[in-house]
Motif scaffolding. Structure first.
Motif, PDB file in Angstrom:
ATOM      1  N   GLU A 147     -27.991-144.839  16.757  1.00 25.40           N
ATOM      2  CA  GLU A 147     -27.785-145.799  18.152  1.00 25.40           C
ATOM      3  C   GLU A 147     -27.088-146.977  17.490  1.00 25.40           C
ATOM      4  OE1 GLU A 147     -31.424-146.477  20.470  1.00 25.40           O
ATOM      5  OE2 GLU A 147     -32.281-144.851  19.439  1.00 25.40           O
ATOM      6  N   ILE A 148     -27.435-147.725  16.587  1.00 23.96           N
ATOM      7  CA  ILE A 148     -26.645-148.850  15.896  1.00 23.96           C
ATOM      8  C   ILE A 148     -25.164-148.643  15.878  1.00 23.96           C
ATOM      9  CG2 ILE A 148     -26.399-150.494  14.147  1.00 23.96           C
ATOM     10  CD1 ILE A 148     -29.668-150.502  14.019  1.00 23.96           C
ATOM     11  N   GLU A 149     -24.982-147.419  15.089  1.00 21.34           N
ATOM     12  CA  GLU A 149     -23.576-147.227  14.862  1.00 21.34           C
ATOM     13  C   GLU A 149     -22.974-146.989  16.147  1.00 21.34           C
ATOM     14  OE1 GLU A 149     -20.655-146.802  12.009  1.00 21.34           O
ATOM     15  OE2 GLU A 149     -22.792-146.980  11.565  1.00 21.34           O
ATOM     16  N   THR A 150     -23.342-146.349  16.989  1.00 16.91           N
ATOM     17  CA  THR A 150     -22.712-146.020  18.425  1.00 16.91           C
ATOM     18  C   THR A 150     -22.583-147.328  19.051  1.00 16.91           C
ATOM     19  OG1 THR A 150     -23.834-143.917  18.964  1.00 16.91           O
ATOM     20  CG2 THR A 150     -22.984-145.115  20.702  1.00 16.91           C
ATOM     21  N   GLN A 151     -23.302-148.213  18.907  1.00 18.15           N
ATOM     22  CA  GLN A 151     -23.316-149.687  19.563  1.00 18.15           C
ATOM     23  C   GLN A 151     -22.366-150.313  18.705  1.00 18.15           C
ATOM     24  OE1 GLN A 151     -24.703-150.731  22.538  1.00 18.15           O
ATOM     25  NE2 GLN A 151     -25.612-148.947  22.719  1.00 18.15           N
TER      26      GLN A 151
END
Length: 206
Positions: free
Chosen positions: A115-119
């Motif tokens: 999720e962090i990578e996406t954000q």
């Protein structure tokens, strides 16, 4: 089996040797190796309580360490979650990776890292859009300063293709009003000039 047979041949001396080695390893916190020596001592003399007590002590130490590690893990995850909710993604990413170093098989921090990578990718993309938008807006502002109004309107419209922005809309309306007012002023000036010329002619003709 051969080594055990040899040790059984001189039972008491070998038992004491194993206990001494186990105690030394225990004292320097080499608990895995110490457990091996205590178990060997128990194999030699199964009814002895001392090695059993020490093995139970080692189990207790491991249980305490596991409990401490679980507590530490829970604290790191809670901290990481708070940072994530505050959109501090880089700091949160570090904490989730730290949690994985404690429990590598836990799926939750892995999912959060995705999720962090996406954000972070979305933020990077938004930064690229903002940089391009700001560059075009600066060019449009420079054209306004040079009174190149049609070209400025074209630039503001180009900026709006990248990102909807209230200020850009407002600037277009303001420039269009300036152009419209300039056209009206031209008409007024032309009429004024016509009337002045007529007055001069009539004056000359008395």
């Amino acid at each position: 089996d051969e080594q055990l047979c040899e040790k059984m041949a001189n039972l008491e001396a070998n038992y004491k040797t194993s206990i001494k080695a186990a105690d030394s390893l225990f004292n320097i916190e080499e608990f895995d190796k110490a457990s091996g020596e205590y178990n060997l001592a128990l194999t030699l003399k199964p009814n002895e309580t001392y090695p059993k007590t020490k093995l139970e002590e080692i189990d207790g130490i491991y249980a305490q360490r596991r409990a401490k590690m679980e507590e530490q893990y829970a604290s790191i995850i809670a901290n990481a979650d708070n940072l994530f909710e505050e959109k501090k993604f880089n700091e949160s990413q570090e904490k989730y990776n730290l949690a994985l170093s404690i429990r590598p098989d836990d799926q939750y921090p892995k999912d959060r890292l995705v999720e962090i990578e996406t954000q972070l990718n979305l933020i990077a993309e938004q930064q690229r859009i903002d940089e391009k938008f700001n560059m075009i807006m600066a060019a449009a502002s420079s054209l306004v300063d040079n009174k190149q109004y049609p070209e400025a309107i074209a630039k503001y419209k180009e900026a709006l293709l990248i990102k909807q922005d209230e200020f850009a809309f407002q600037r277009i309306n303001e420039i269009e009003n300036v152009i419209a007012n300039a056209e009206k002023q031209k008409e007024i000036d032309a009429k004024y000039e016509t009337e002045i010329n007529l007055a001069r002619r009539l004056l000359e003709e008395q």
